[in-house]
Design a protein around this motif. Structure first.
Motif, PDB file in Angstrom:
ATOM      1  N   LEU A 239       0.822  -1.195   0.000  1.00 42.06           N
ATOM      2  CA  LEU A 239       0.000   0.000   0.000  1.00 42.06           C
ATOM      3  C   LEU A 239       0.863   1.256   0.000  1.00 42.06           C
ATOM      4  O   LEU A 239       0.573   2.228  -0.713  1.00 42.06           O
ATOM      5  CB  LEU A 239      -0.928   0.004   1.218  1.00 42.06           C
ATOM      6  CG  LEU A 239      -1.840   1.216   1.383  1.00 42.06           C
ATOM      7  CD1 LEU A 239      -2.762   1.358   0.179  1.00 42.06           C
ATOM      8  CD2 LEU A 239      -2.643   1.121   2.668  1.00 42.06           C
TER       9      LEU A 239
ATOM     10  N   ARG B 191       1.440   6.527  -6.946  1.00 41.08           N
ATOM     11  CA  ARG B 191       0.329   7.412  -7.333  1.00 41.08           C
ATOM     12  C   ARG B 191       0.689   8.875  -7.113  1.00 41.08           C
ATOM     13  O   ARG B 191       0.328   9.745  -7.908  1.00 41.08           O
ATOM     14  CB  ARG B 191      -0.929   7.044  -6.546  1.00 41.08           C
ATOM     15  CG  ARG B 191      -1.591   5.757  -7.016  1.00 41.08           C
ATOM     16  CD  ARG B 191      -2.986   5.633  -6.469  1.00 41.08           C
ATOM     17  NE  ARG B 191      -2.984   5.520  -5.019  1.00 41.08           N
ATOM     18  CZ  ARG B 191      -2.958   4.369  -4.375  1.00 41.08           C
ATOM     19  NH1 ARG B 191      -2.927   3.242  -5.045  1.00 41.08           N
ATOM     20  NH2 ARG B 191      -2.968   4.329  -3.059  1.00 41.08           N
ATOM     21  N   ARG B 192       1.428   9.162  -5.999  1.00 39.64           N
ATOM     22  CA  ARG B 192       1.819  10.544  -5.734  1.00 39.64           C
ATOM     23  C   ARG B 192       2.761  11.063  -6.806  1.00 39.64           C
ATOM     24  O   ARG B 192       2.609  12.182  -7.307  1.00 39.64           O
ATOM     25  CB  ARG B 192       2.495  10.643  -4.355  1.00 39.64           C
ATOM     26  CG  ARG B 192       2.822  12.071  -3.933  1.00 39.64           C
ATOM     27  CD  ARG B 192       3.675  12.086  -2.682  1.00 39.64           C
ATOM     28  NE  ARG B 192       4.979  11.479  -2.923  1.00 39.64           N
ATOM     29  CZ  ARG B 192       5.971  12.108  -3.522  1.00 39.64           C
ATOM     30  NH1 ARG B 192       5.818  13.354  -3.974  1.00 39.64           N
ATOM     31  NH2 ARG B 192       7.137  11.501  -3.704  1.00 39.64           N
TER      32      ARG B 192
ATOM     33  N   GLU C 236       2.373   1.648  -3.509  1.00 41.36           N
ATOM     34  CA  GLU C 236       1.357   2.088  -4.465  1.00 41.36           C
ATOM     35  C   GLU C 236       0.981   3.551  -4.231  1.00 41.36           C
ATOM     36  O   GLU C 236       0.765   4.300  -5.187  1.00 41.36           O
ATOM     37  CB  GLU C 236       0.123   1.200  -4.353  1.00 41.36           C
ATOM     38  CG  GLU C 236       0.357  -0.221  -4.860  1.00 41.36           C
ATOM     39  CD  GLU C 236      -0.860  -1.103  -4.662  1.00 41.36           C
ATOM     40  OE1 GLU C 236      -1.786  -0.665  -3.922  1.00 41.36           O
ATOM     41  OE2 GLU C 236      -0.892  -2.215  -5.211  1.00 41.36           O
ATOM     42  N   THR C 237       0.929   3.958  -2.955  1.00 42.25           N
ATOM     43  CA  THR C 237       0.613   5.348  -2.651  1.00 42.25           C
ATOM     44  C   THR C 237       1.700   6.276  -3.176  1.00 42.25           C
ATOM     45  O   THR C 237       1.422   7.340  -3.751  1.00 42.25           O
ATOM     46  CB  THR C 237       0.453   5.537  -1.131  1.00 42.25           C
ATOM     47  OG1 THR C 237      -0.578   4.673  -0.651  1.00 42.25           O
ATOM     48  CG2 THR C 237       0.108   6.980  -0.801  1.00 42.25           C
ATOM     49  N   GLU C 238       2.984   5.887  -3.003  1.00 39.94           N
ATOM     50  CA  GLU C 238       4.097   6.702  -3.486  1.00 39.94           C
ATOM     51  C   GLU C 238       4.086   6.785  -5.018  1.00 39.94           C
ATOM     52  O   GLU C 238       4.329   7.857  -5.598  1.00 39.94           O
ATOM     53  CB  GLU C 238       5.418   6.102  -2.999  1.00 39.94           C
ATOM     54  CG  GLU C 238       6.653   6.880  -3.412  1.00 39.94           C
ATOM     55  CD  GLU C 238       6.721   8.272  -2.809  1.00 39.94           C
ATOM     56  OE1 GLU C 238       7.483   9.109  -3.318  1.00 39.94           O
ATOM     57  OE2 GLU C 238       5.989   8.514  -1.811  1.00 39.94           O
TER      58      GLU C 238
END
Length: 297
Positions: free
Chosen positions: A185, A192-193, A188-190
């Motif tokens: 997670l 997306r950022r 994936e967050t990094e």
């Protein structure tokens, strides 16, 4: 006293009450059980006869079953079965199996079906798909007791217990999976950022490019306008000069010539001109409609 009562019932008959939620079959000492299903009420029972009472509401029986998963992991299961006899088939049930039908048929088939279903599933399948396992057990029990005059309502898994070493191993595995999911997670967050930042930068670059193109176009338009204005002013000035030259009369030329001669002579100088032929030509510019050939203009 009890023996006297029993003796009286045997000799003179007695009454029997079928309660609500129950049905009965009358058993004659002389002819055996009758086909008619008795409804709830009070009945007179002849000497030596009796009524077989059936509870036709849904009953629940719980079983503790020891079995293994598809990996061979031992487990202890508490599972419950809800069932009842088929009312319209009570005569056949009594003739073929009897009133103790759970212990004779339903219970053994229920336990066998449960072990068979669990043997087809892994430990994790059982943990994640309890409802699916329940449905499979229910379907297997119905298949096994088909034609036995019993109706199955539901199967419920109440508890599954494993050995302590298996629990610890599974707990460690689950913790590891949770850590992996948490790390996934974060990654994936990094991603997306960064993707969002890239899109913002691209959009800002596009906006800057459009602004620069607009500013360049504005400067070009302004320069063209200024050049056109200068050209128009020059043309206007030239037209003004031509118009001015066109409107000069011979007298105006003569007067300007006098002014020029006066400036050449300086102050206090008197010039006497008797013959125009000797006047310098530069004093009289070439003008349309005006010619000077000497003598007189």
């Amino acid at each position: 006293m009890n023996k006297i009562v029993v003796l009286c019932c045997v000799l003179s008959g007695c009454s029997y009450v079928i309660e609500s939620g129950h049905r009965g079959l009358y058993f004659s000492h002389a002819s055996g059980p009758r086909h008619e299903v008795l409804q709830p009420r009070r009945y007179h029972v002849a000497p030596l006869d009796h009524i077989v009472d059936f509870d036709v509401t849904y009953s629940t029986r719980k079983e503790e079953i020891h079995t293994v998963s598809s990996e061979g992991l031992a487990m202890s299961i508490n599972v419950a079965l809800s069932f009842r006899p088929v009312v319209s088939e009570l005569y056949d049930l009594d003739i073929e199996i009897g009133s103790n039908y759970y212990d004779e048929v339903v219970g053994p088939e229920f336990r066998t079906a449960t072990r068979g279903v669990f043997a087809r599933h892994s430990y994790l399948d059982v943990q994640k798909n309890n409802e699916k396992v329940e449905d499979e057990i229910e379907a297997e029990v119905r298949r096994r007791i088909a034609g036995k005059h019993i109706e199955i309502s539901s199967v419920t898994l109440e508890n599954i217990d494993y050995a302590q070493e298996i629990k610890a191993s599974v707990r460690a595995k689950l913790v590891g999976e949770q850590e992996w999911l948490r790390g996934k997670l974060v990654v994936e967050t990094e991603i997306r950022r960064k993707e969002t930042d890239r899109r913002i930068a691209e959009e800002q670059a596009r906006i800057d490019k459009v602004q620069a193109e607009n500013e360049a176009a504005t400067r070009l338009t302004r320069a063209k306008a200024e050049a056109e204005a200068i050209t128009m002013l020059a043309k206007a000035h030239a037209e003004e000069k031509r118009a001015e030259a066109t409107t000069l009369t011979p007298l105006m030329v003569q007067m300007r010539a006098y002014d020029a001669l006066a400036k050449l002579g300086g102050s206090g100088t008197n010039l006497l001109i008797g013959d125009w032929a000797h006047v310098p030509n530069f004093l009289f510019p070439h003008l349309p409609g005006f010619s000077f050939s000497g003598g007189r203009p």
